[in-house]
Design a protein around this motif. Structure first.
Motif, PDB file in Angstrom:
ATOM      1  N   LEU A 111       0.856  -1.171   0.000  1.00 16.91           N
ATOM      2  CA  LEU A 111       0.000   0.000   0.000  1.00 16.91           C
ATOM      3  C   LEU A 111       0.894   1.224   0.000  1.00 16.91           C
ATOM      4  O   LEU A 111       1.675   1.417   0.929  1.00 16.91           O
ATOM      5  N   GLU A 112       0.782   2.027  -1.062  1.00 18.89           N
ATOM      6  CA  GLU A 112       1.600   3.225  -1.221  1.00 18.89           C
ATOM      7  C   GLU A 112       3.088   2.914  -1.051  1.00 18.89           C
ATOM      8  O   GLU A 112       3.821   3.636  -0.374  1.00 18.89           O
ATOM      9  N   GLY A 113       3.529   1.812  -1.628  1.00 21.01           N
ATOM     10  CA  GLY A 113       4.930   1.435  -1.601  1.00 21.01           C
ATOM     11  C   GLY A 113       5.420   0.782  -0.323  1.00 21.01           C
ATOM     12  O   GLY A 113       6.589   0.452  -0.204  1.00 21.01           O
ATOM     13  N   ARG A 114       4.538   0.603   0.648  1.00 22.49           N
ATOM     14  CA  ARG A 114       4.932  -0.014   1.921  1.00 22.49           C
ATOM     15  C   ARG A 114       4.205  -1.344   2.096  1.00 22.49           C
ATOM     16  O   ARG A 114       3.025  -1.468   1.767  1.00 22.49           O
ATOM     17  N   PRO A 115       4.892  -2.332   2.682  1.00 22.61           N
ATOM     18  CA  PRO A 115       4.221  -3.618   2.931  1.00 22.61           C
ATOM     19  C   PRO A 115       3.242  -3.510   4.108  1.00 22.61           C
ATOM     20  O   PRO A 115       3.558  -2.910   5.129  1.00 22.61           O
ATOM     21  N   ILE A 116       2.075  -4.084   3.928  1.00 21.67           N
ATOM     22  CA  ILE A 116       1.036  -4.143   4.958  1.00 21.67           C
ATOM     23  C   ILE A 116       0.710  -5.614   5.184  1.00 21.67           C
ATOM     24  O   ILE A 116       0.504  -6.366   4.235  1.00 21.67           O
ATOM     25  N   THR A 117       0.662  -6.036   6.436  1.00 21.57           N
ATOM     26  CA  THR A 117       0.314  -7.415   6.764  1.00 21.57           C
ATOM     27  C   THR A 117      -1.142  -7.468   7.201  1.00 21.57           C
ATOM     28  O   THR A 117      -1.557  -6.731   8.093  1.00 21.57           O
ATOM     29  N   ILE A 118      -1.896  -8.346   6.568  1.00 21.00           N
ATOM     30  CA  ILE A 118      -3.305  -8.567   6.918  1.00 21.00           C
ATOM     31  C   ILE A 118      -3.381  -9.897   7.646  1.00 21.00           C
ATOM     32  O   ILE A 118      -2.876 -10.919   7.175  1.00 21.00           O
TER      33      ILE A 118
END
Length: 156
Positions: A142-149
């Motif tokens: 998201l917007e170049g950053r990793p997001i963990t779900i």
């Protein structure tokens, strides 16, 4: 010579099968589950759509059934304004590291007969599995950053 050939063939067949850890995981995952919560590492309130299907609000409290003898299952969404028609999938559990207990989990949406229109699937990490709880994780950008779900399940 014939006995040696049979021995080599038997060893080859055993080594090609799924590992004991994966077989045990399939026994544990068998049955009915509820997806209790969906959380993310993102700061703030973001709209999360899971499995290219629906928002996290529809997935929370959804019911899931896993049938490991043929690697199929289904889930039904929950919530107001959510399509509650059953969705079908096939799944695969592949061991990544027996020491850490991490697994690669592939879930592919299908129709009721197990056929896929796109042959596309979702690669998740099965990070926790016990007789009563299970957790999946998916990392997205998201917007170049990793997001963990995180998707947290309890067995019914």
């Amino acid at each position: 010579m014939k006995k040696l050939f049979i021995l080599i063939l038997a060893i080859g067949l055993v080594s090609c099968g799924t590992s004991k850890t994966v077989r045990e995981s399939k026994k544990v995952i068998k049955g009915d589950w509820v997806l209790n919560s969906v959380t993310s590492s993102a700061i703030g309130d973001i709209k999360i759509t899971l499995l290219n299907d629906a928002t996290k609000d529809c997935f929370e409290n959804s019911t899931w059934q896993f049938i490991p003898n043929n690697n199929t299952g289904n889930y039904t969404l929950s919530g107001i304004d959510c399509n509650t028609q059953a969705r079908y999938f096939v799944f695969t559990i592949a061991e990544i590291d027996e020491a850490t207990g991490l697994y690669d989990f592939l879930l592919k949406p299908t129709n009721e007969r197990g056929q896929s229109d796109t042959d596309a699937g979702f690669r998740l990490s099965l990070t926790q599995l016990s007789e009563t709880t299970m957790q999946w994780q998916q990392t997205v950008t998201l917007e170049g950053r990793p997001i963990t779900i995180n998707m947290n399940f309890n067995k019914l």
